[in-house]
Design an enzyme around this catalytic site. Structure first.
Site, mmCIF file in Angstrom:
data_model
loop_
_atom_site.group_PDB
_atom_site.id
_atom_site.type_symbol
_atom_site.label_atom_id
_atom_site.label_comp_id
_atom_site.label_asym_id
_atom_site.label_seq_id
_atom_site.Cartn_x
_atom_site.Cartn_y
_atom_site.Cartn_z
ATOM 1 N N GLY A 22 -3.840 0.653 3.389
ATOM 2 C CA GLY A 22 -2.848 -0.212 2.607
ATOM 3 C C GLY A 22 -1.946 0.717 2.020
ATOM 4 N N GLN B 189 4.377 2.367 -4.450
ATOM 5 C CA GLN B 189 3.894 3.734 -4.394
ATOM 6 C C GLN B 189 4.899 4.604 -3.738
ATOM 7 O OE1 GLN B 189 0.155 1.977 -2.497
ATOM 8 N NE2 GLN B 189 -0.607 3.820 -3.420
ATOM 9 N N CYS C 147 -7.225 5.773 -3.694
ATOM 10 C CA CYS C 147 -6.015 5.435 -3.552
ATOM 11 C C CYS C 147 -4.992 6.267 -3.011
ATOM 12 C CB CYS C 147 -5.600 4.875 -5.001
ATOM 13 S SG CYS C 147 -3.937 4.189 -5.099
ATOM 14 N N LEU C 148 -4.187 6.221 -2.320
ATOM 15 C CA LEU C 148 -3.169 7.441 -2.125
ATOM 16 C C LEU C 148 -2.363 7.784 -3.111
ATOM 17 C CD1 LEU C 148 -2.056 5.783 1.552
ATOM 18 C CD2 LEU C 148 -3.717 7.566 1.145
ATOM 19 N N HIS D 282 -6.376 -4.707 -4.289
ATOM 20 C CA HIS D 282 -6.003 -3.318 -4.692
ATOM 21 C C HIS D 282 -4.509 -3.214 -4.412
ATOM 22 C CE1 HIS D 282 -6.327 1.176 -4.368
ATOM 23 N NE2 HIS D 282 -5.376 0.972 -4.093
ATOM 24 N N GLU D 283 -3.810 -3.570 -3.477
ATOM 25 C CA GLU D 283 -2.386 -3.587 -3.139
ATOM 26 C C GLU D 283 -1.558 -4.671 -4.062
ATOM 27 O OE1 GLU D 283 -1.683 -1.202 -1.527
ATOM 28 O OE2 GLU D 283 -3.455 -0.919 -0.269
ATOM 29 N N HIS E 232 -1.423 -2.866 -7.509
ATOM 30 C CA HIS E 232 -0.062 -2.242 -7.575
ATOM 31 C C HIS E 232 1.401 -2.731 -7.649
ATOM 32 C CE1 HIS E 232 -1.627 1.978 -6.064
ATOM 33 N NE2 HIS E 232 -2.242 1.256 -5.195
HETATM 34 O O1 GNR Z 1 -6.286 3.868 1.985
HETATM 35 C C1 GNR Z 1 -6.901 3.357 1.110
HETATM 36 N N1 GNR Z 1 -8.110 2.867 1.233
HETATM 37 C C2 GNR Z 1 -8.922 1.950 0.126
HETATM 38 C C3 GNR Z 1 -10.182 2.314 0.169
HETATM 39 C C4 GNR Z 1 -10.880 1.326 -0.750
HETATM 40 C C5 GNR Z 1 -9.958 0.446 -1.484
HETATM 41 C C6 GNR Z 1 -8.702 0.175 -1.364
HETATM 42 C C7 GNR Z 1 -8.086 1.173 -0.430
HETATM 43 S S1 GNR Z 1 -6.559 1.216 -0.571
HETATM 44 C C8 GNR Z 1 -6.077 2.878 0.010
HETATM 45 C C9 GNR Z 1 -4.580 2.979 0.190
HETATM 46 C C10 GNR Z 1 -3.869 2.727 -0.947
HETATM 47 O O2 GNR Z 1 -3.657 3.444 -1.919
HETATM 48 N N2 GNR Z 1 -3.140 1.419 -1.192
HETATM 49 O O3 GNR Z 1 -2.465 1.087 -2.399
HETATM 50 NI NI NI Z 2 -3.426 2.316 -3.735
#
Ligand code: GNR
Ligand code: NI
Length: 170
Positions: free
Chosen positions: A46, A51, A92-93, A134-135, A138
């Site tokens: 995601g 980001q 999270c990236l 999670h997205e 952000h």
């Molecule tokens: O790549 C991602 N893996 C992930 C694993 C568990 C819960 C959420 C994520 S999202 C993350 C990519 C990211 O930072 N998206 O904002």
């Molecule tokens: Ni993230």
């Protein structure tokens, strides 16, 4: 298409709130394509526009095994569905290299628009439910580290700040 640089915690730009999309134009399409390319290359499941330093309310996801089911959500709204909560080891990236367990509703209703502005409605569970929450966090300037203890969060912040210093002096 182009890969975009991803902001890393504790960059204050990750704390800004994204603004609703009103124009469903070529610029928005290009950003979505670039975000998908960036997400697949990372690799991640995601990515939110915030980001990549863009304050539009758009996220891209692909939780499929084959990485062939891209999903673009514009102006997404989530409603937690009653029932269980689930724990997932989140990464999270924007917080590279760190994983912590976060508990969230196991099922959510997603209401959003697609790149043409058409309404889109779907129920999510499993990894998609976790990832979309999670997205959307952000887009509100929220990160998964906000759910963990301040001790763990500060430890992550210090380690990443140190890595950034090393990179900047290289
Ligand atoms: O790549 C991602 N893996 C992930 C694993 C568990 C819960 C959420 C994520 S999202 C993350 C990519 C990211 O930072 N998206 O904002
Ligand atoms: Ni993230």
């Amino acid at each position: 298409m182009a890969q975009l640089p991803i902001l890393e915690y504790p960059d204050p730009r990750l704390r800004r709130k994204a603004q609703p999309v009103t124009r469903f134009d070529a610029t928005l399409r290009r950003l979505a394509a670039d975000m998908l390319e960036t997400m697949y290359a990372a690799p991640g499941i995601g990515l939110a526009a915030v980001q990549v330093d863009n304050l539009v309310r758009m996220v891209v996801l692909d939780v499929s095994e084959e990485k062939n089911q891209p999903l673009v959500l514009v102006n997404p709204r989530l409603t937690a569905l009653p029932g269980e909560r689930s724990c997932y080891d989140e990464g999270c990236l924007s917080v590279p290299g760190f994983y912590e367990t976060v508990e969230r509703p196991a099922r959510v209703l997603i209401e959003a628009q697609d790149l043409d502005g058409q309404p889109l409605r779907l129920e999510a569970d499993g990894l998609l439910a976790t990832c979309v929450q999670h997205e959307v966090d952000h887009l509100e300037g929220k990160l998964f580290v906000d759910y963990i203890s301040s001790l763990k969060r500060e430890r992550i912040r210090k380690r990443l700040e140190k890595q950034h210093r090393v990179k900047d002096s290289a």
